[in-house]
Enzyme design. Structure first.
Site, PDB file in Angstrom:
ATOM      1  N   CYS A 131       0.887  -1.162   0.002  1.00 54.59           N
ATOM      2  CA  CYS A 131      -0.009  -0.142  -0.115  1.00 54.59           C
ATOM      3  C   CYS A 131       0.798   1.262  -0.126  1.00 54.59           C
ATOM      4  CB  CYS A 131      -1.049   0.066   1.450  1.00 54.59           C
ATOM      5  SG  CYS A 131      -1.826   1.557   1.270  1.00 54.59           S
ATOM      6  N   CYS A 134      -0.489   4.137   2.101  1.00 60.98           N
ATOM      7  CA  CYS A 134      -0.233   4.052   3.766  1.00 60.98           C
ATOM      8  C   CYS A 134       1.072   4.105   4.049  1.00 60.98           C
ATOM      9  CB  CYS A 134      -0.610   2.480   3.933  1.00 60.98           C
ATOM     10  SG  CYS A 134      -2.040   1.850   3.308  1.00 60.98           S
ATOM     11  N   ASP A 135       2.204   3.785   3.164  1.00 58.69           N
ATOM     12  CA  ASP A 135       3.564   3.643   3.673  1.00 58.69           C
ATOM     13  C   ASP A 135       4.631   4.619   2.777  1.00 58.69           C
ATOM     14  OD1 ASP A 135       2.700   1.777   5.243  1.00 58.69           O
ATOM     15  OD2 ASP A 135       2.947   0.118   3.987  1.00 58.69           O
TER      16      ASP A 135
END
Ligand code: NAP
Length: 308
Positions: A131, A134-135
């Site tokens: 992701c 997300c990261d």
């Protein structure tokens, strides 16, 4: 006893919740571990009708939830552990609690497909991720070379997102043409920071001994030649697998684990319906998931009306 329990809170589940709530069925939504589903991990959603300027995936899902709650849906943060569809009413156990219901909508979505190599598991969350939104902004990835694996829309989207942070994004694909839609493929391939690596698969991710990603060992599937490509992160975007293990033996699944439905959203068990990415092996769009959720809600309404 519940009228309808909706398992999953992505586009399909929340749309089913909006419709069943408006039908006065007082639905209970069991969110699963990722409330809002996969769309919450995406950045901007540009192809959901009605949003000409795009909408953030998390924002879209928050709006769907608010809309469902406004009409009386109850959203419970809980993970379903087991189901028993041989009984009527149906039994659903979530976070250790038994819920019984006259009908069920399975909208459990799909999870990220994995490469299946040992170093992938060992380095997960230590530089291997599924992701970018997300990261991607983590300090460890800033101004570093990064690798995205895959050739579909997700891989292009991840690669494009990562250009904000990375020095360069290597897009590693096992063939010599992207599967992604034309618009996404063109955007990715025209981006100066994205470098495609064709006909290549990740044979290994380095270096589990250092407990961080230092590079990937790539194998050219045509020549068999291997090369090491240094990078600080590996973003895997090679598609999805349906989240249906829980239902194995209870309803019919196809060979890839997608729920088999007939006559709309009806599963092999009357009263149990299914919608969204856990059913749909063909389209897998936010809007098709929402449409399937709507159809399942209407099927539930008709089923309950006929069986009362
Ligand atoms: P996808 O379209 O199934 O693409 C998966 C990609 O990963 C393919 O290029 C595939 O290669 C590759 N792949 C699969 N298994 C692999 C393996 N073991 N090793 C290496 N490569 C592997 O999946 P997706 O990109 O996640 O998209 C899923 C659906 O969501 C699609 O319908 C897509 O249109 C939609 N989506 C849309 C958007 C958007 O419109 N903005 C964004 C994200 C997703 P091959 O090409 O060789 O099969």
């Amino acid at each position: 006893m519940e009228n309808v329990v909706i398992i999953g809170s992505g586009c399909a589940g929340l749309t089913a919740a909006i419709y069943t709530a408006r039908a006065n069925l007082n639905p209970l939504v069991l969110t699963g571990v990722s409330p809002g589903g996969l769309l919450t991990t995406t950045s901007i959603v540009e192809n959901y009708p009605g949003f000409p300027d795009g909408i953030d995936g998390f924002e879209l899902m928050s709006r769907l939830q608010r809309q469902a709650e406004k009409f009386g849906a109850r959203i419970q943060f809980a993970t379903v552990e087991s189901v028993d569809f041989s009984k009527r009413p149906f039994w659903i156990t979530a976070d250790g609690q038994l819920v019984v219901s006259k009908s069920v909508v399975i909208a459990s979505g799909a999870g990220h497909r994995r490469l299946g190599i040992e170093s992938e598991s060992r380095l997960e969350k230590k530089g291997v991720t599924y992701c970018a939104t997300c990261d991607g902004a983590l300090p460890v990835f800033r101004n570093q070379p990064l690798v995205v694996v895959g050739g579909g829309d997700s891989a292009c989207e991840e690669a494009l997102y990562l250009t904000r942070f990375a020095a360069v994004v290597h897009l590693v694909h096992r063939r010599d043409a992207l599967r992604a839609s034309k618009i996404m493929a063109e955007r990715a391939l025209n981006h100066p920071k994205i470098k495609p690596v064709w006909n290549s698969v990740v044979a290994d991710i380095l270096d589990p001994l250092q407990e961080k990603v230092t590079g990937v060992r790539l194998k050219n599937v045509r020549s068999g030649q291997e090369q090491i490509l240094p990078c600080a992160g590996v973003f895997i975007a090679i598609g999805h697998t349906p989240n249906t293990d829980l239902f194995r033996g209870q309803i019919e699944l196809d060979e890839q684990g997608y729920v088999r439905t007939s006559q709309g959203s009806q599963t092999a068990v009357p009263g149990v319906f299914a919608a969204g990415d856990c059913v749909d092996r063909a389209y897998r769009q936010a809007i098709t998931a929402a449409g399937l959720g709507c159809a399942a809600a209407i099927d539930v309404e008709r089923y309950l009306a006929a069986s009362s």
